[in-house]
Design a protein around this motif. Sequence first.
Motif, PDB file in Angstrom:
ATOM      1  N   HIS A 198      36.910  54.364  45.258  1.00  0.00           N
ATOM      2  CA  HIS A 198      37.953  53.394  45.604  1.00  0.00           C
ATOM      3  C   HIS A 198      37.428  51.979  45.421  1.00  0.00           C
ATOM      4  CE1 HIS A 198      40.741  51.151  48.308  1.00  0.00           C
ATOM      5  NE2 HIS A 198      41.597  51.861  47.593  1.00  0.00           N
ATOM      6  N   GLU A 199      36.211  51.737  45.834  1.00  0.00           N
ATOM      7  CA  GLU A 199      35.606  50.420  45.649  1.00  0.00           C
ATOM      8  C   GLU A 199      35.522  50.072  44.166  1.00  0.00           C
ATOM      9  OE1 GLU A 199      31.328  48.282  46.453  1.00  0.00           O
ATOM     10  OE2 GLU A 199      32.015  49.781  47.886  1.00  0.00           O
ATOM     11  N   LEU A 200      35.120  51.031  43.336  1.00  0.00           N
ATOM     12  CA  LEU A 200      35.067  50.791  41.895  1.00  0.00           C
ATOM     13  C   LEU A 200      36.459  50.552  41.313  1.00  0.00           C
ATOM     14  CD1 LEU A 200      32.402  53.423  40.788  1.00  0.00           C
ATOM     15  CD2 LEU A 200      32.108  50.951  41.036  1.00  0.00           C
ATOM     16  N   ALA A 201      37.450  51.288  41.795  1.00  0.00           N
ATOM     17  CA  ALA A 201      38.822  51.102  41.322  1.00  0.00           C
ATOM     18  C   ALA A 201      39.329  49.704  41.680  1.00  0.00           C
ATOM     19  CB  ALA A 201      39.741  52.176  41.911  1.00  0.00           C
ATOM     20  N   LEU A 202      39.060  49.246  42.905  1.00  0.00           N
ATOM     21  CA  LEU A 202      39.465  47.892  43.304  1.00  0.00           C
ATOM     22  C   LEU A 202      38.789  46.842  42.441  1.00  0.00           C
ATOM     23  CD1 LEU A 202      39.465  48.095  47.200  1.00  0.00           C
ATOM     24  CD2 LEU A 202      41.440  47.832  45.698  1.00  0.00           C
ATOM     25  N   ASP A 203      37.508  47.042  42.164  1.00  0.00           N
ATOM     26  CA  ASP A 203      36.762  46.113  41.324  1.00  0.00           C
ATOM     27  C   ASP A 203      37.374  46.045  39.926  1.00  0.00           C
ATOM     28  OD1 ASP A 203      34.510  44.337  40.801  1.00  0.00           O
ATOM     29  OD2 ASP A 203      33.749  45.979  39.543  1.00  0.00           O
ATOM     30  N   ARG A 204      37.689  47.197  39.341  1.00  0.00           N
ATOM     31  CA  ARG A 204      38.311  47.226  38.007  1.00  0.00           C
ATOM     32  C   ARG A 204      39.659  46.520  38.022  1.00  0.00           C
ATOM     33  NH1 ARG A 204      35.903  51.705  34.973  1.00  0.00           N
ATOM     34  NH2 ARG A 204      33.710  51.293  35.382  1.00  0.00           N
ATOM     35  N   TRP A 205      40.460  46.784  39.044  1.00  0.00           N
ATOM     36  CA  TRP A 205      41.786  46.165  39.144  1.00  0.00           C
ATOM     37  C   TRP A 205      41.660  44.648  39.249  1.00  0.00           C
ATOM     38  CZ3 TRP A 205      46.705  47.067  38.312  1.00  0.00           C
ATOM     39  CH2 TRP A 205      47.639  46.185  38.825  1.00  0.00           C
ATOM     40  N   GLN A 206      40.734  44.182  40.087  1.00  0.00           N
ATOM     41  CA  GLN A 206      40.574  42.740  40.285  1.00  0.00           C
ATOM     42  C   GLN A 206      40.061  42.049  39.028  1.00  0.00           C
ATOM     43  OE1 GLN A 206      38.152  42.895  43.784  1.00  0.00           O
ATOM     44  NE2 GLN A 206      39.928  43.061  45.150  1.00  0.00           N
ATOM     45  N   LYS A 207      39.189  42.713  38.266  1.00  0.00           N
ATOM     46  CA  LYS A 207      38.705  42.136  37.009  1.00  0.00           C
ATOM     47  C   LYS A 207      39.806  42.089  35.955  1.00  0.00           C
ATOM     48  CE  LYS A 207      33.848  43.215  37.529  1.00  0.00           C
ATOM     49  NZ  LYS A 207      32.725  44.053  37.099  1.00  0.00           N
ATOM     50  N   ALA A 208      40.659  43.102  35.932  1.00  0.00           N
ATOM     51  CA  ALA A 208      41.745  43.156  34.954  1.00  0.00           C
ATOM     52  C   ALA A 208      42.918  42.260  35.343  1.00  0.00           C
ATOM     53  CB  ALA A 208      42.231  44.588  34.798  1.00  0.00           C
ATOM     54  N   ASN A 209      43.024  41.904  36.622  1.00  0.00           N
ATOM     55  CA  ASN A 209      44.149  41.114  37.133  1.00  0.00           C
ATOM     56  C   ASN A 209      43.648  39.959  37.998  1.00  0.00           C
ATOM     57  OD1 ASN A 209      46.564  42.914  36.356  1.00  0.00           O
ATOM     58  ND2 ASN A 209      45.096  44.319  37.282  1.00  0.00           N
ATOM     59  N   PRO A 210      42.928  39.010  37.395  1.00  0.00           N
ATOM     60  CA  PRO A 210      42.415  37.907  38.213  1.00  0.00           C
ATOM     61  C   PRO A 210      43.558  37.029  38.709  1.00  0.00           C
ATOM     62  CG  PRO A 210      42.048  37.467  35.890  1.00  0.00           C
ATOM     63  CD  PRO A 210      42.607  38.864  35.988  1.00  0.00           C
ATOM     64  N   PRO A 211      43.328  36.325  39.834  1.00  0.00           N
ATOM     65  CA  PRO A 211      44.370  35.424  40.329  1.00  0.00           C
ATOM     66  C   PRO A 211      44.574  34.270  39.348  1.00  0.00           C
ATOM     67  CG  PRO A 211      42.363  35.222  41.640  1.00  0.00           C
ATOM     68  CD  PRO A 211      42.153  36.334  40.668  1.00  0.00           C
ATOM     69  N   PRO A 212      45.778  33.689  39.327  1.00  0.00           N
ATOM     70  CA  PRO A 212      46.012  32.538  38.440  1.00  0.00           C
ATOM     71  C   PRO A 212      45.048  31.407  38.768  1.00  0.00           C
ATOM     72  CG  PRO A 212      48.048  33.262  39.497  1.00  0.00           C
ATOM     73  CD  PRO A 212      46.939  34.039  40.110  1.00  0.00           C
ATOM     74  N   LYS A 213      44.731  30.616  37.771  1.00  0.00           N
ATOM     75  CA  LYS A 213      43.781  29.501  37.936  1.00  0.00           C
ATOM     76  C   LYS A 213      44.244  28.517  39.002  1.00  0.00           C
ATOM     77  CE  LYS A 213      40.979  30.442  34.439  1.00  0.00           C
ATOM     78  NZ  LYS A 213      39.763  31.094  34.670  1.00  0.00           N
ATOM     79  N   ASP A 214      45.552  28.331  39.166  1.00  0.00           N
ATOM     80  CA  ASP A 214      46.062  27.357  40.122  1.00  0.00           C
ATOM     81  C   ASP A 214      46.279  27.937  41.524  1.00  0.00           C
ATOM     82  OD1 ASP A 214      48.137  28.984  39.377  1.00  0.00           O
ATOM     83  OD2 ASP A 214      49.590  27.369  39.113  1.00  0.00           O
ATOM     84  N   ALA A 215      45.870  29.194  41.729  1.00  0.00           N
ATOM     85  CA  ALA A 215      46.018  29.823  43.056  1.00  0.00           C
ATOM     86  C   ALA A 215      44.976  29.249  44.004  1.00  0.00           C
ATOM     87  CB  ALA A 215      45.869  31.330  42.951  1.00  0.00           C
ATOM     88  N   PRO A 216      45.323  29.132  45.304  1.00  0.00           N
ATOM     89  CA  PRO A 216      44.367  28.568  46.282  1.00  0.00           C
ATOM     90  C   PRO A 216      43.186  29.461  46.510  1.00  0.00           C
ATOM     91  CG  PRO A 216      46.418  29.238  47.374  1.00  0.00           C
ATOM     92  CD  PRO A 216      46.574  29.485  45.893  1.00  0.00           C
TER      93      PRO A 216
END
Length: 75
Positions: A57-75
């Motif tokens: 699950h930790e690896l899955a979250l890491d993959r998801w976050q790398k593939a879907n980074p927050p927008p540059k203008d997000a706080p």
Amino acid sequence: MRRCLPRFFYDQGRAAGVRGDDRATDVWDLIADIAFIFHWPLADLRALDCDELLHWHELALDRWQKANPPPKDAP
């Protein structure tokens, strides 16, 4: 092998409903997240013990976050 009981993950830490808490609410949420990211069948996921589910699950979250980074203008 430790058994993952419903709500195990919240019983081990912060209370359910805490914003920003990315832990699953129960073992089925873990399985769903892992299956969504890695496309593993249920039979393979049910064979994993609690520690293995947490690891994947930790690896899955890491993959998801790398593939879907927050927008540059997000706080």
